[in-house]
Design an enzyme around this catalytic site. Structure first.
Site, PDB file in Angstrom:
ATOM      1  NE  ARG A 150      -3.730  -2.188   2.607  1.00  0.00           N
ATOM      2  CZ  ARG A 150      -3.536  -3.418   3.079  1.00  0.00           C
ATOM      3  NH1 ARG A 150      -2.345  -3.802   3.495  1.00  0.00           N
ATOM      4  NH2 ARG A 150      -4.545  -4.286   3.131  1.00  0.00           N
ATOM      5  CG  ASP A 187      -7.168  -4.117   8.311  1.00  0.00           C
ATOM      6  OD1 ASP A 187      -7.328  -4.458   7.122  1.00  0.00           O
ATOM      7  OD2 ASP A 187      -6.532  -3.111   8.649  1.00  0.00           O
ATOM      8  NE  ARG A 212      -9.874  -7.892   3.639  1.00  0.00           N
ATOM      9  CZ  ARG A 212      -9.336  -6.957   2.869  1.00  0.00           C
ATOM     10  NH1 ARG A 212      -8.241  -6.322   3.263  1.00  0.00           N
ATOM     11  NH2 ARG A 212      -9.860  -6.674   1.691  1.00  0.00           N
ATOM     12  CG  HIS A 255      -5.298  -0.396   6.156  1.00  0.00           C
ATOM     13  ND1 HIS A 255      -5.971  -1.575   6.364  1.00  0.00           N
ATOM     14  CD2 HIS A 255      -5.492  -0.079   4.854  1.00  0.00           C
ATOM     15  CE1 HIS A 255      -6.542  -1.948   5.236  1.00  0.00           C
ATOM     16  NE2 HIS A 255      -6.265  -1.064   4.301  1.00  0.00           N
TER      17      HIS A 255
HETATM   18  N1  NAD Z   1      -8.568   1.677   3.451  1.00  0.00           N
HETATM   19  C1  NAD Z   1      -8.944   0.489   3.006  1.00  0.00           C
HETATM   20  O1  NAD Z   1      -9.283  -0.407   3.773  1.00  0.00           O
HETATM   21  C2  NAD Z   1      -8.966   0.227   1.519  1.00  0.00           C
HETATM   22  C3  NAD Z   1      -9.530  -0.944   0.995  1.00  0.00           C
HETATM   23  C4  NAD Z   1      -9.560  -1.136  -0.383  1.00  0.00           C
HETATM   24  C5  NAD Z   1      -9.005  -0.165  -1.229  1.00  0.00           C
HETATM   25  N2  NAD Z   1      -8.450   0.940  -0.677  1.00  0.00           N
HETATM   26  C6  NAD Z   1      -7.882   2.010  -1.519  1.00  0.00           C
HETATM   27  O2  NAD Z   1      -8.960   2.757  -2.084  1.00  0.00           O
HETATM   28  C7  NAD Z   1      -8.509   3.376  -3.286  1.00  0.00           C
HETATM   29  C8  NAD Z   1      -9.511   3.099  -4.405  1.00  0.00           C
HETATM   30  O3  NAD Z   1      -9.488   1.736  -4.766  1.00  0.00           O
HETATM   31  P1  NAD Z   1     -10.436   1.197  -5.956  1.00  0.00           P
HETATM   32  O4  NAD Z   1     -10.229  -0.266  -6.028  1.00  0.00           O
HETATM   33  O5  NAD Z   1     -11.788   1.758  -5.825  1.00  0.00           O
HETATM   34  O6  NAD Z   1      -9.713   1.892  -7.223  1.00  0.00           O
HETATM   35  P2  NAD Z   1     -10.391   2.231  -8.629  1.00  0.00           P
HETATM   36  O7  NAD Z   1      -9.271   2.477  -9.597  1.00  0.00           O
HETATM   37  O8  NAD Z   1     -11.419   1.211  -8.971  1.00  0.00           O
HETATM   38  O9  NAD Z   1     -11.161   3.618  -8.363  1.00  0.00           O
HETATM   39  C9  NAD Z   1     -10.503   4.798  -8.075  1.00  0.00           C
HETATM   40  C10 NAD Z   1     -11.296   5.928  -8.731  1.00  0.00           C
HETATM   41  O10 NAD Z   1     -10.731   7.177  -8.335  1.00  0.00           O
HETATM   42  C11 NAD Z   1     -10.910   8.070  -9.435  1.00  0.00           C
HETATM   43  N3  NAD Z   1     -10.046   9.230  -9.281  1.00  0.00           N
HETATM   44  C12 NAD Z   1      -8.701   9.323  -9.476  1.00  0.00           C
HETATM   45  N4  NAD Z   1      -8.292  10.595  -9.250  1.00  0.00           N
HETATM   46  C13 NAD Z   1      -9.393  11.303  -8.896  1.00  0.00           C
HETATM   47  C14 NAD Z   1      -9.606  12.664  -8.520  1.00  0.00           C
HETATM   48  N5  NAD Z   1      -8.608  13.547  -8.463  1.00  0.00           N
HETATM   49  N6  NAD Z   1     -10.859  13.049  -8.229  1.00  0.00           N
HETATM   50  C15 NAD Z   1     -11.900  12.172  -8.284  1.00  0.00           C
HETATM   51  N7  NAD Z   1     -11.747  10.863  -8.626  1.00  0.00           N
HETATM   52  C16 NAD Z   1     -10.505  10.452  -8.928  1.00  0.00           C
HETATM   53  C17 NAD Z   1     -10.572   7.209 -10.643  1.00  0.00           C
HETATM   54  O11 NAD Z   1     -11.073   7.790 -11.846  1.00  0.00           O
HETATM   55  C18 NAD Z   1     -11.250   5.894 -10.271  1.00  0.00           C
HETATM   56  O12 NAD Z   1     -12.568   5.808 -10.790  1.00  0.00           O
HETATM   57  C19 NAD Z   1      -7.111   2.822  -3.530  1.00  0.00           C
HETATM   58  O13 NAD Z   1      -6.125   3.730  -3.085  1.00  0.00           O
HETATM   59  C20 NAD Z   1      -7.070   1.553  -2.700  1.00  0.00           C
HETATM   60  O14 NAD Z   1      -5.757   1.188  -2.351  1.00  0.00           O
HETATM   61  C21 NAD Z   1      -8.417   1.156   0.658  1.00  0.00           C
END
Ligand code: NAD
Length: 308
Positions: free
Chosen positions: A88, A148, A151, A175
């Site tokens: 991450r 987490d 999970r 995380h």
């Molecule tokens: N905290 C957690 O537990 C957790 C869990 C899963 C994923 N995540 C994180 O969440 C994030 C999103 O994951 P995902 O699978 O949905 O990715 P994804 O690529 O499916 O979606 C991300 C979206 O963000 C949009 N985006 C990018 N820049 C932008 C901006 N400036 N303004 C508005 N929208 C914008 C993209 O166009 C895309 O549609 C990742 O960083 C991932 O690592 C965190």
């Protein structure tokens, strides 16, 4: 109750869907930078309303923050997810710029909002929102521990050969694959300590499987998971919106709690209408204390990569 979800990708859309299905919010705005994408997701989700029986209005927006104005809660999921083999922390280069500009636009249009940060590396992105907005600390919440912990409960139920509803447990700490601290000393099966049922070795395996929970899914899916992350976010949003005063492990700015300061990391908090209403101090075993200190060091190292 108005909720904005920035990022209409896998996690953002799943989060909007779970919020809508739970039917407690009047409006959910989904915003994405990709032209038409959020509008498309919003329309598709709205066409679920009569099928799933919810009244929440879902609106899409291509980067028009006026549509997000006066949101009670804003969720930031915008940014890149990891690919198999990535940590991450490796996402920081791209995601820090996105989270900084998105949070500034959100606060400009919703100065009284509560922000939930999901984009990774989540603890560092939560810290970044603290450093770059003037929101008070109880209104900036990082989501990681709720996922987490889900999970952890999944792995505990598997090891115990018990239904998940019989199991309780929590993961605190950073995380990240190395930073998570599954609290095995506190985990229970129907109020009985799980150590009564599982050997120390099996519990260590449960903790190890929990910590690589995200990486395991990323390997299988080719990208990071979205159902459980979306469900976890919707749980936090509901606790705030409905003033539930429920305890979740969330990333929050610490000021001496758990012997830590000047970082955001996962600890148990009470969530209610004001956001983080209280940090809960739980006694940790010697090993858990040591893991928490190591975890904090890891988070601080990643924070050091931020250009503040
Ligand atoms: N905290 C957690 O537990 C957790 C869990 C899963 C994923 N995540 C994180 O969440 C994030 C999103 O994951 P995902 O699978 O949905 O990715 P994804 O690529 O499916 O979606 C991300 C979206 O963000 C949009 N985006 C990018 N820049 C932008 C901006 N400036 N303004 C508005 N929208 C914008 C993209 O166009 C895309 O549609 C990742 O960083 C991932 O690592 C965190």
């Amino acid at each position: 109750m108005k909720v904005t979800v920035v990022g209409a990708g896998a996690v953002g859309a799943s989060c909007a869907e779970y919020i809508a299905i739970k039917n407690f919010a009047a409006e959910v705005v989904i915003l994405d930078i990709k032209e038409g994408y959020a509008e498309g997701k919003a329309m598709d989700l709205m066409q679920c309303a009569s099928l799933n029986g919810f009244d929440t209005k879902i609106v899409g927006s291509t980067n028009d923050y006026t549509k997000t104005a006066n949101s009670d809660i804003c969720v930031i999921t915008s940014g890149i997810p990891r690919k198999p083999g990535m940590t991450r922390e490796e996402l920081i280069g791209i995601n820090a710029g996105i989270v900084k500009s998105v949070s500034a636009s959100l606060v400009e249009h919703s100065p009284n909002t509560i922000i939930i940060v999901v984009s990774n590396p989540m603890d560092t992105m939560t810290y970044l929102v603290h450093k770059t907005t003037d929101l008070p600390k109880h209104r900036i919440i990082g989501m990681g521990g709720a996922l987490d912990s889900a999970r952890f409960k999944y792995r505990l139920a598997e090891a115990l050969e018990a239904p998940i509803s019989d199991v309780d447990g929590m993961v605190i700490g950073g995380h990240s694959d190395k930073g998570m601290v599954p609290l095995t000393s506190h985990a229970t099966r129907n109020s009985i300590k799980v150590s009564e049922f599982l050997s120390e070795e099996r519990l260590e395996q449960v903790a190890a499987d929990t910590k690589v929970g995200g990486a395991t899914l990323t390997k299988l899916l080719g990208t990071s998971a979205w159902y459980a992350p979306g469900a976890a976010v919707s749980g936090l949003v509901q606790a705030i919106a409905c003033d539930q005063k429920k305890i979740f492990p969330c990333s929050t700015l610490l000021d001496g709690e758990y012997g830590l300061s000047d970082l955001c990391i996962g600890v148990p908090v009470v969530l209610g209408r004001n956001g983080i209403e209280r940090i809960v101090d739980v006694p940790l075993s010697a090993a858990e204390k040591e893991h928490m200190a190591e975890s904090a060091e890891g988070v601080k190292k990643t924070n050091g990569l931020l250009e503040l």
